[in-house]
Design a protein around this motif. Structure first.
Motif, PDB file in Angstrom:
ATOM      1  N   SER A   1       0.806  -1.223   0.000  1.00  0.00           N
ATOM      2  CA  SER A   1       0.000   0.000   0.000  1.00  0.00           C
ATOM      3  C   SER A   1       0.837   1.271   0.000  1.00  0.00           C
ATOM      4  CB  SER A   1      -0.930  -0.041   1.210  1.00  0.00           C
ATOM      5  OG  SER A   1      -0.224  -0.399   2.389  1.00  0.00           O
ATOM      6  N   LYS A   2       2.131   1.149  -0.208  1.00  0.00           N
ATOM      7  CA  LYS A   2       3.016   2.325  -0.208  1.00  0.00           C
ATOM      8  C   LYS A   2       2.499   3.384  -1.175  1.00  0.00           C
ATOM      9  CE  LYS A   2       6.126   0.244  -3.605  1.00  0.00           C
ATOM     10  NZ  LYS A   2       7.218  -0.716  -3.768  1.00  0.00           N
ATOM     11  N   THR A   3       2.623   4.615  -0.759  1.00  0.00           N
ATOM     12  CA  THR A   3       2.219   5.835  -1.491  1.00  0.00           C
ATOM     13  C   THR A   3       0.704   6.067  -1.490  1.00  0.00           C
ATOM     14  OG1 THR A   3       1.879   5.069  -3.787  1.00  0.00           O
ATOM     15  CG2 THR A   3       4.163   5.500  -3.115  1.00  0.00           C
ATOM     16  N   HIS A   4      -0.093   5.091  -1.089  1.00  0.00           N
ATOM     17  CA  HIS A   4      -1.541   5.273  -1.124  1.00  0.00           C
ATOM     18  C   HIS A   4      -2.062   5.742   0.240  1.00  0.00           C
ATOM     19  CE1 HIS A   4      -1.858   3.633  -5.129  1.00  0.00           C
ATOM     20  NE2 HIS A   4      -1.009   2.694  -4.762  1.00  0.00           N
ATOM     21  N   PRO A   5      -3.097   6.589   0.220  1.00  0.00           N
ATOM     22  CA  PRO A   5      -3.623   7.111   1.485  1.00  0.00           C
ATOM     23  C   PRO A   5      -4.407   6.051   2.255  1.00  0.00           C
ATOM     24  CG  PRO A   5      -4.964   7.886  -0.345  1.00  0.00           C
ATOM     25  CD  PRO A   5      -3.808   7.124  -0.950  1.00  0.00           C
ATOM     26  N   VAL A   6      -4.561   6.288   3.544  1.00  0.00           N
ATOM     27  CA  VAL A   6      -5.247   5.336   4.415  1.00  0.00           C
ATOM     28  C   VAL A   6      -6.669   5.030   3.929  1.00  0.00           C
ATOM     29  CG1 VAL A   6      -6.196   5.088   6.758  1.00  0.00           C
ATOM     30  CG2 VAL A   6      -3.840   5.792   6.440  1.00  0.00           C
ATOM     31  N   GLU A   7      -7.332   6.002   3.332  1.00  0.00           N
ATOM     32  CA  GLU A   7      -8.700   5.749   2.822  1.00  0.00           C
ATOM     33  C   GLU A   7      -8.690   4.605   1.808  1.00  0.00           C
ATOM     34  OE1 GLU A   7      -7.729   9.664   2.198  1.00  0.00           O
ATOM     35  OE2 GLU A   7      -7.511   8.889   4.237  1.00  0.00           O
ATOM     36  N   THR A   8      -7.639   4.560   1.000  1.00  0.00           N
ATOM     37  CA  THR A   8      -7.544   3.496  -0.002  1.00  0.00           C
ATOM     38  C   THR A   8      -7.246   2.152   0.663  1.00  0.00           C
ATOM     39  OG1 THR A   8      -6.657   5.184  -1.470  1.00  0.00           O
ATOM     40  CG2 THR A   8      -6.491   2.916  -2.219  1.00  0.00           C
TER      41      THR A   8
ATOM     42  N   GLY B   1       1.651  -4.190   3.244  1.00  0.00           N
ATOM     43  CA  GLY B   1       3.105  -4.021   3.158  1.00  0.00           C
ATOM     44  C   GLY B   1       3.467  -2.589   2.828  1.00  0.00           C
ATOM     45  N   GLU B   2       4.464  -2.076   3.540  1.00  0.00           N
ATOM     46  CA  GLU B   2       4.978  -0.728   3.288  1.00  0.00           C
ATOM     47  C   GLU B   2       6.498  -0.809   3.192  1.00  0.00           C
ATOM     48  OE1 GLU B   2       3.459   2.316   2.998  1.00  0.00           O
ATOM     49  OE2 GLU B   2       1.398   1.578   3.224  1.00  0.00           O
TER      50      GLU B   2
ATOM     51  N   VAL C   1       2.952 -13.508  -1.569  1.00  0.00           N
ATOM     52  CA  VAL C   1       3.183 -12.566  -2.669  1.00  0.00           C
ATOM     53  C   VAL C   1       2.909 -11.150  -2.196  1.00  0.00           C
ATOM     54  CG1 VAL C   1       2.790 -14.242  -4.521  1.00  0.00           C
ATOM     55  CG2 VAL C   1       0.835 -12.984  -3.582  1.00  0.00           C
ATOM     56  N   ARG C   2       3.692 -10.223  -2.715  1.00  0.00           N
ATOM     57  CA  ARG C   2       3.590  -8.807  -2.328  1.00  0.00           C
ATOM     58  C   ARG C   2       3.064  -8.029  -3.529  1.00  0.00           C
ATOM     59  NH1 ARG C   2       8.827 -10.445  -1.978  1.00  0.00           N
ATOM     60  NH2 ARG C   2       9.220  -8.941  -3.625  1.00  0.00           N
ATOM     61  N   VAL C   3       1.765  -7.731  -3.512  1.00  0.00           N
ATOM     62  CA  VAL C   3       1.128  -7.157  -4.698  1.00  0.00           C
ATOM     63  C   VAL C   3       0.645  -5.736  -4.401  1.00  0.00           C
ATOM     64  CG1 VAL C   3      -0.733  -7.436  -6.368  1.00  0.00           C
ATOM     65  CG2 VAL C   3       0.451  -9.456  -5.483  1.00  0.00           C
ATOM     66  N   GLY C   4       1.149  -4.796  -5.178  1.00  0.00           N
ATOM     67  CA  GLY C   4       0.781  -3.393  -4.981  1.00  0.00           C
ATOM     68  C   GLY C   4      -0.104  -2.864  -6.090  1.00  0.00           C
ATOM     69  N   SER C   5       0.503  -2.497  -7.215  1.00  0.00           N
ATOM     70  CA  SER C   5      -0.226  -1.770  -8.260  1.00  0.00           C
ATOM     71  C   SER C   5      -1.405  -2.556  -8.829  1.00  0.00           C
ATOM     72  CB  SER C   5       0.739  -1.335  -9.363  1.00  0.00           C
ATOM     73  OG  SER C   5       1.617  -2.359  -9.700  1.00  0.00           O
TER      74      SER C   5
ATOM     75  N   ILE D   1      -3.511  -4.140  -7.217  1.00  0.00           N
ATOM     76  CA  ILE D   1      -4.650  -3.933  -6.311  1.00  0.00           C
ATOM     77  C   ILE D   1      -5.032  -2.450  -6.259  1.00  0.00           C
ATOM     78  CG2 ILE D   1      -5.464  -4.045  -3.912  1.00  0.00           C
ATOM     79  CD1 ILE D   1      -3.539  -6.405  -3.483  1.00  0.00           C
ATOM     80  N   PHE D   2      -4.013  -1.612  -6.062  1.00  0.00           N
ATOM     81  CA  PHE D   2      -4.285  -0.204  -5.759  1.00  0.00           C
ATOM     82  C   PHE D   2      -4.161   0.722  -6.964  1.00  0.00           C
ATOM     83  CE2 PHE D   2      -2.801  -1.911  -1.589  1.00  0.00           C
ATOM     84  CZ  PHE D   2      -3.970  -1.687  -0.876  1.00  0.00           C
ATOM     85  N   GLY D   3      -3.713   0.195  -8.089  1.00  0.00           N
ATOM     86  CA  GLY D   3      -3.479   1.040  -9.255  1.00  0.00           C
ATOM     87  C   GLY D   3      -2.050   1.555  -9.261  1.00  0.00           C
ATOM     88  N   ALA D   4      -1.720   2.274 -10.314  1.00  0.00           N
ATOM     89  CA  ALA D   4      -0.349   2.763 -10.469  1.00  0.00           C
ATOM     90  C   ALA D   4      -0.017   3.762  -9.373  1.00  0.00           C
ATOM     91  CB  ALA D   4      -0.188   3.410 -11.834  1.00  0.00           C
ATOM     92  N   ARG D   5       1.258   3.780  -8.998  1.00  0.00           N
ATOM     93  CA  ARG D   5       1.718   4.753  -8.012  1.00  0.00           C
ATOM     94  C   ARG D   5       2.222   5.992  -8.729  1.00  0.00           C
ATOM     95  NH1 ARG D   5       3.403  -0.199  -6.024  1.00  0.00           N
ATOM     96  NH2 ARG D   5       5.249  -0.139  -7.327  1.00  0.00           N
ATOM     97  N   GLU D   6       2.049   7.143  -8.083  1.00  0.00           N
ATOM     98  CA  GLU D   6       2.538   8.372  -8.709  1.00  0.00           C
ATOM     99  C   GLU D   6       4.033   8.541  -8.508  1.00  0.00           C
ATOM    100  OE1 GLU D   6       0.090  11.711  -8.055  1.00  0.00           O
ATOM    101  OE2 GLU D   6      -1.618  10.630  -8.921  1.00  0.00           O
ATOM    102  N   TYR D   7       4.535   8.038  -7.400  1.00  0.00           N
ATOM    103  CA  TYR D   7       5.979   8.046  -7.201  1.00  0.00           C
ATOM    104  C   TYR D   7       6.330   6.729  -6.543  1.00  0.00           C
ATOM    105  CZ  TYR D   7       4.722   9.241  -2.385  1.00  0.00           C
ATOM    106  OH  TYR D   7       4.180   9.245  -1.138  1.00  0.00           O
ATOM    107  N   TYR D   8       7.568   6.357  -6.562  1.00  0.00           N
ATOM    108  CA  TYR D   8       7.948   5.060  -6.033  1.00  0.00           C
ATOM    109  C   TYR D   8       8.175   5.101  -4.555  1.00  0.00           C
ATOM    110  CZ  TYR D   8       9.491   0.314  -6.317  1.00  0.00           C
ATOM    111  OH  TYR D   8       9.585  -1.035  -6.174  1.00  0.00           O
TER     112      TYR D   8
END
Ligand SMILES: *Cc1c(COP(=O)(O)O)cnc(C)c1O
Length: 223
Positions: free
Chosen positions: A24-31, A44-45, A210-214, A216-223
């Motif tokens: 969930s890195k870079t995504h806000p708590v609401e997400t 995971g952060e 497995v560690r899955v980010g984008s 689930i949450f979509g693309a990140r604006e920054y890494y």
């Protein structure tokens, strides 16, 4: 598609025996809460500050994974609550985690990160470094850490065969280390490998987490 829809469609592709960590890195708590309300508990952060700022805002039964490179001087901030530290890449870091775990009267679960990618930039142990660490007399004396398995990141490439070979190599190392050093130790059972683009290959090659980010949450604006 909503976060819940993406999460559910990914879960359909993952066997029940494999843990899905939502990165969930870079995504806000609401997400994150959207995923939580869809049933997701493992998050995971990769940055300590971001992690510690999100934890108090999330429900108490969320399970927290530190997946990024961890600096020794920041261990103290996560030691009170962290559930699994994936990126342990030196004996020194393991000693610091042990010390901070002791202060918190905890035993902290850790994975050793192994360098499996062709890139030189990714952190991690080489096989011989892990072996020499286990032979180090000081290692078994670390009573407040538990080494629960290995973690690795494949090369960033479209070459699926290369990714598969790297995962296969990590699984082989996992099995050898298990057989020699953790044969009677049930806690050595986690093989953390696979991200959005390669988690299906990783599962075929024996991943248990497995560690899955984008995905689930979509693309990140920054890494
Ligand atoms: C960001 C990150 C992930 C997730 O990456 P995606 O490609 O978005 O799934 C997994 N593992 C680590 C160590 C990461 O830093």
């Amino acid at each position: 598609m909503s976060v819940a829809d993406r999460l559910n469609s990914i879960k359909e592709t993952i066997p029940a025996s494999v843990t899905l960590v939502a990165v969930s890195k870079t995504h806000p708590v609401e997400t994150l809460l959207q995923a939580y309300h869809a049933g997701q508990r493992h998050f995971g952060e990769n940055k300590v500050q971001e992690l510690t700022s999100k934890v108090p805002l999330m429900p108490k039964d969320a399970v927290w994974h530190m997946i990024g490179h961890l600096q020794s001087n920041k261990v103290k901030y996560i030691a009170p609550f962290i559930n699994l530290i994936h990126g342990v890449d030196s004996f020194k870091l393991l000693q610091v985690i042990n010390k901070e775990a002791l202060k918190n009267n905890r035993i902290i679960d850790c994975l050793l990160q192994v360098h499996i990618a062709a890139e030189t930039t990714k952190f991690g142990f080489l096989e011989e470094e892990i072996i020499s660490m286990f032979k180090n007399e000081a290692c078994p004396q670390l009573k407040n850490i538990r080494i629960c398995g290995l973690m690795g990141m494949a090369t960033f490439t479209n070459n699926q065969e290369q990714v598969q070979q790297e995962f296969r190599g990590l699984k082989g190392l996992f099995d050898r280390i298990k057989a020699v050093y953790f044969n009677d130790d049930e806690s050595f059972k986690i093989l953390s490998m696979g991200m959005s683009d390669d988690y299906l290959i990783a599962i075929e090659e024996g991943s248990t987490l497995v560690r899955v980010g984008s995905a689930i949450f979509g693309a990140r604006e920054y890494y």
